[in-house]
Motif scaffolding. Sequence first.
Motif, PDB file in Angstrom:
ATOM      1  N   HIS A 136       0.816  -1.218   0.000  1.00  0.00           N
ATOM      2  CA  HIS A 136       0.000   0.000   0.000  1.00  0.00           C
ATOM      3  C   HIS A 136       0.851   1.270   0.000  1.00  0.00           C
ATOM      4  O   HIS A 136       0.379   2.348  -0.355  1.00  0.00           O
ATOM      5  N   LEU A 137       2.132   1.146   0.370  1.00  0.00           N
ATOM      6  CA  LEU A 137       3.025   2.291   0.342  1.00  0.00           C
ATOM      7  C   LEU A 137       3.640   2.513  -1.040  1.00  0.00           C
ATOM      8  O   LEU A 137       4.299   3.528  -1.275  1.00  0.00           O
ATOM      9  N   LEU A 138       3.382   1.566  -1.947  1.00  0.00           N
ATOM     10  CA  LEU A 138       3.980   1.624  -3.285  1.00  0.00           C
ATOM     11  C   LEU A 138       2.931   1.747  -4.375  1.00  0.00           C
ATOM     12  O   LEU A 138       3.220   1.527  -5.545  1.00  0.00           O
ATOM     13  N   ASP A 139       1.694   2.120  -3.988  1.00  0.00           N
ATOM     14  CA  ASP A 139       0.605   2.139  -4.972  1.00  0.00           C
ATOM     15  C   ASP A 139       0.591   3.386  -5.851  1.00  0.00           C
ATOM     16  O   ASP A 139      -0.234   3.516  -6.761  1.00  0.00           O
ATOM     17  N   GLU A 140       1.502   4.326  -5.580  1.00  0.00           N
ATOM     18  CA  GLU A 140       1.626   5.553  -6.380  1.00  0.00           C
ATOM     19  C   GLU A 140       0.347   6.388  -6.362  1.00  0.00           C
ATOM     20  O   GLU A 140       0.040   7.109  -7.312  1.00  0.00           O
ATOM     21  N   GLN A 141      -0.388   6.292  -5.260  1.00  0.00           N
ATOM     22  CA  GLN A 141      -1.638   7.036  -5.114  1.00  0.00           C
ATOM     23  C   GLN A 141      -1.550   8.066  -3.996  1.00  0.00           C
ATOM     24  O   GLN A 141      -2.567   8.509  -3.467  1.00  0.00           O
ATOM     25  N   GLY A 142      -0.331   8.454  -3.656  1.00  0.00           N
ATOM     26  CA  GLY A 142      -0.170   9.461  -2.608  1.00  0.00           C
ATOM     27  C   GLY A 142      -0.387  10.874  -3.128  1.00  0.00           C
ATOM     28  O   GLY A 142      -0.865  11.076  -4.246  1.00  0.00           O
ATOM     29  N   ASP A 143      -0.011  11.846  -2.337  1.00  0.00           N
ATOM     30  CA  ASP A 143      -0.157  13.263  -2.693  1.00  0.00           C
ATOM     31  C   ASP A 143       1.114  13.706  -3.417  1.00  0.00           C
ATOM     32  O   ASP A 143       2.155  13.937  -2.793  1.00  0.00           O
ATOM     33  N   ALA A 144       1.034  13.829  -4.753  1.00  0.00           N
ATOM     34  CA  ALA A 144       2.215  14.177  -5.548  1.00  0.00           C
ATOM     35  C   ALA A 144       2.732  15.573  -5.210  1.00  0.00           C
ATOM     36  O   ALA A 144       3.951  15.812  -5.214  1.00  0.00           O
ATOM     37  N   ALA A 145       1.829  16.511  -4.919  1.00  0.00           N
ATOM     38  CA  ALA A 145       2.253  17.870  -4.589  1.00  0.00           C
ATOM     39  C   ALA A 145       3.066  17.889  -3.305  1.00  0.00           C
ATOM     40  O   ALA A 145       4.126  18.519  -3.221  1.00  0.00           O
ATOM     41  N   LYS A 146       2.575  17.175  -2.298  1.00  0.00           N
ATOM     42  CA  LYS A 146       3.305  17.102  -1.031  1.00  0.00           C
ATOM     43  C   LYS A 146       4.614  16.340  -1.215  1.00  0.00           C
ATOM     44  O   LYS A 146       5.647  16.694  -0.639  1.00  0.00           O
ATOM     45  N   GLY A 147       4.565  15.287  -2.055  1.00  0.00           N
ATOM     46  CA  GLY A 147       5.780  14.522  -2.341  1.00  0.00           C
ATOM     47  C   GLY A 147       6.825  15.369  -3.028  1.00  0.00           C
ATOM     48  O   GLY A 147       8.020  15.257  -2.747  1.00  0.00           O
ATOM     49  N   ALA A 162      14.617  17.776 -10.794  1.00  0.00           N
ATOM     50  CA  ALA A 162      13.855  16.947 -11.726  1.00  0.00           C
ATOM     51  C   ALA A 162      14.254  15.479 -11.629  1.00  0.00           C
ATOM     52  O   ALA A 162      13.924  14.682 -12.505  1.00  0.00           O
ATOM     53  N   ALA A 163      14.963  15.121 -10.543  1.00  0.00           N
ATOM     54  CA  ALA A 163      15.405  13.739 -10.305  1.00  0.00           C
ATOM     55  C   ALA A 163      16.284  13.210 -11.428  1.00  0.00           C
ATOM     56  O   ALA A 163      16.294  12.019 -11.713  1.00  0.00           O
ATOM     57  N   ALA A 164      17.056  14.124 -12.052  1.00  0.00           N
ATOM     58  CA  ALA A 164      17.931  13.728 -13.159  1.00  0.00           C
ATOM     59  C   ALA A 164      19.314  13.297 -12.684  1.00  0.00           C
ATOM     60  O   ALA A 164      20.160  12.925 -13.486  1.00  0.00           O
ATOM     61  N   GLY A 165      19.563  13.340 -11.364  1.00  0.00           N
ATOM     62  CA  GLY A 165      20.854  12.943 -10.831  1.00  0.00           C
ATOM     63  C   GLY A 165      21.851  14.087 -10.813  1.00  0.00           C
ATOM     64  O   GLY A 165      21.591  15.162 -11.355  1.00  0.00           O
ATOM     65  N   GLY A 166      22.992  13.862 -10.178  1.00  0.00           N
ATOM     66  CA  GLY A 166      24.013  14.906 -10.103  1.00  0.00           C
ATOM     67  C   GLY A 166      25.325  14.369  -9.583  1.00  0.00           C
ATOM     68  O   GLY A 166      25.390  13.273  -9.011  1.00  0.00           O
ATOM     69  N   ALA A 167      26.386  15.128  -9.813  1.00  0.00           N
ATOM     70  CA  ALA A 167      27.725  14.726  -9.394  1.00  0.00           C
ATOM     71  C   ALA A 167      27.954  15.042  -7.919  1.00  0.00           C
ATOM     72  O   ALA A 167      27.446  16.037  -7.398  1.00  0.00           O
ATOM     73  N   LEU A 168      28.714  14.165  -7.252  1.00  0.00           N
ATOM     74  CA  LEU A 168      29.131  14.387  -5.873  1.00  0.00           C
ATOM     75  C   LEU A 168      30.658  14.474  -5.854  1.00  0.00           C
ATOM     76  O   LEU A 168      31.284  14.702  -6.881  1.00  0.00           O
ATOM     77  N   THR A 169      31.260  14.269  -4.721  1.00  0.00           N
ATOM     78  CA  THR A 169      32.713  14.375  -4.600  1.00  0.00           C
ATOM     79  C   THR A 169      33.394  13.021  -4.773  1.00  0.00           C
ATOM     80  O   THR A 169      32.772  11.971  -4.632  1.00  0.00           O
ATOM     81  N   ARG A 170      34.699  13.055  -5.097  1.00  0.00           N
ATOM     82  CA  ARG A 170      35.559  11.871  -5.135  1.00  0.00           C
ATOM     83  C   ARG A 170      35.027  10.778  -6.059  1.00  0.00           C
ATOM     84  O   ARG A 170      35.053   9.594  -5.732  1.00  0.00           O
ATOM     85  N   GLY A 208       4.784  10.089   3.895  1.00  0.00           N
ATOM     86  CA  GLY A 208       5.606  11.056   3.178  1.00  0.00           C
ATOM     87  C   GLY A 208       6.463  10.376   2.117  1.00  0.00           C
ATOM     88  O   GLY A 208       6.616  10.892   0.998  1.00  0.00           O
ATOM     89  N   LYS A 209       7.004   9.223   2.445  1.00  0.00           N
ATOM     90  CA  LYS A 209       7.785   8.458   1.468  1.00  0.00           C
ATOM     91  C   LYS A 209       6.880   8.001   0.314  1.00  0.00           C
ATOM     92  O   LYS A 209       7.300   8.004  -0.854  1.00  0.00           O
ATOM     93  N   ARG A 210       5.669   7.604   0.650  1.00  0.00           N
ATOM     94  CA  ARG A 210       4.700   7.230  -0.389  1.00  0.00           C
ATOM     95  C   ARG A 210       4.420   8.412  -1.313  1.00  0.00           C
ATOM     96  O   ARG A 210       4.333   8.254  -2.540  1.00  0.00           O
ATOM     97  N   ASP A 211       4.315   9.605  -0.734  1.00  0.00           N
ATOM     98  CA  ASP A 211       4.080  10.809  -1.538  1.00  0.00           C
ATOM     99  C   ASP A 211       5.269  11.085  -2.460  1.00  0.00           C
ATOM    100  O   ASP A 211       5.081  11.486  -3.614  1.00  0.00           O
ATOM    101  N   ILE A 212       6.485  10.881  -1.970  1.00  0.00           N
ATOM    102  CA  ILE A 212       7.679  11.106  -2.790  1.00  0.00           C
ATOM    103  C   ILE A 212       7.709  10.141  -3.965  1.00  0.00           C
ATOM    104  O   ILE A 212       8.001  10.525  -5.107  1.00  0.00           O
ATOM    105  N   PHE A 215       5.217  11.304  -6.503  1.00  0.00           N
ATOM    106  CA  PHE A 215       5.730  12.462  -7.241  1.00  0.00           C
ATOM    107  C   PHE A 215       6.725  12.034  -8.312  1.00  0.00           C
ATOM    108  O   PHE A 215       6.644  12.480  -9.466  1.00  0.00           O
ATOM    109  N   LEU A 216       7.674  11.179  -7.942  1.00  0.00           N
ATOM    110  CA  LEU A 216       8.703  10.769  -8.897  1.00  0.00           C
ATOM    111  C   LEU A 216       8.104   9.996 -10.070  1.00  0.00           C
ATOM    112  O   LEU A 216       8.510  10.187 -11.227  1.00  0.00           O
TER     113      LEU A 216
END
Length: 262
Positions: A136-147, A162-170, A208-212, A215-216
Amino acid sequence: MKALSQKRRHPLAVIALLLMGLLITGGLYAVATTVNQAKASTTSFSANDTAEGEKLFEANCATCHGMGASGSQDGPSLVGVGAASVDFQVGTGRMPMQMNGPQAYKKPAQFNEAQTHQLSAYVASLGAGPAIPEEHLLDEQGDAAKGGELFRVNCAMCHNAAAAGGALTRGKFAPALADVSGKHIYEAMVTGPQNMPVFSDANVTPEGKRDIVTFLKQIEANGSPGGADLGALGPVAEGLFVWVAGLGVIIAFTIWLTSRTS
């Protein structure tokens, strides 16, 4: 009475009270965290799953992580990491690692779903840890705006807005989140793989994790309605493109005019 009052007012008494308060607070937090982890490990595995998982572990994982997953100089202990950590690392192909490096790369999974489930069962039996999330936490029916709000506050600084990823260190990086299953996104939040922090239920609630996740998955389904996303890097990439393209057009036009004049 006067002597007792002077002792109570001694500066060291204040320091002792502060230290005592810190110790009590830290102890209560540690107990609460342990209880939450124990509650999180509610996924039921059969004894057969655990036994088969132990065989798979000894044949494929013990070389680095040691017998009993106690760890070695080549790999950390897995006692207490929970079923979610194994399901994420093995399910995304990051484990077993192809080679040593600053970060484990995603690749085709070496084990099928049943074997991954068995490995998760074995490691979960070694100590309390985050469990595989419920459906039920993976049904993608949460609050996308809050996510989206939670994602921008907690995740966008590494994974990009935009969840496109990014560079970190080392030589490390935060991966793009497109084409990643909701289950693995949720598991990453509760286990903190690689350089990612752990988002416990005290930081981001299960809802909240369900909302995220919602959203994604929504932005992944929507694509880029405005045209080419240029890596989803925002106004810098867009401005650079306009500058280079515009300058190129001006130069080309200047050359054309010069050739006509000649």
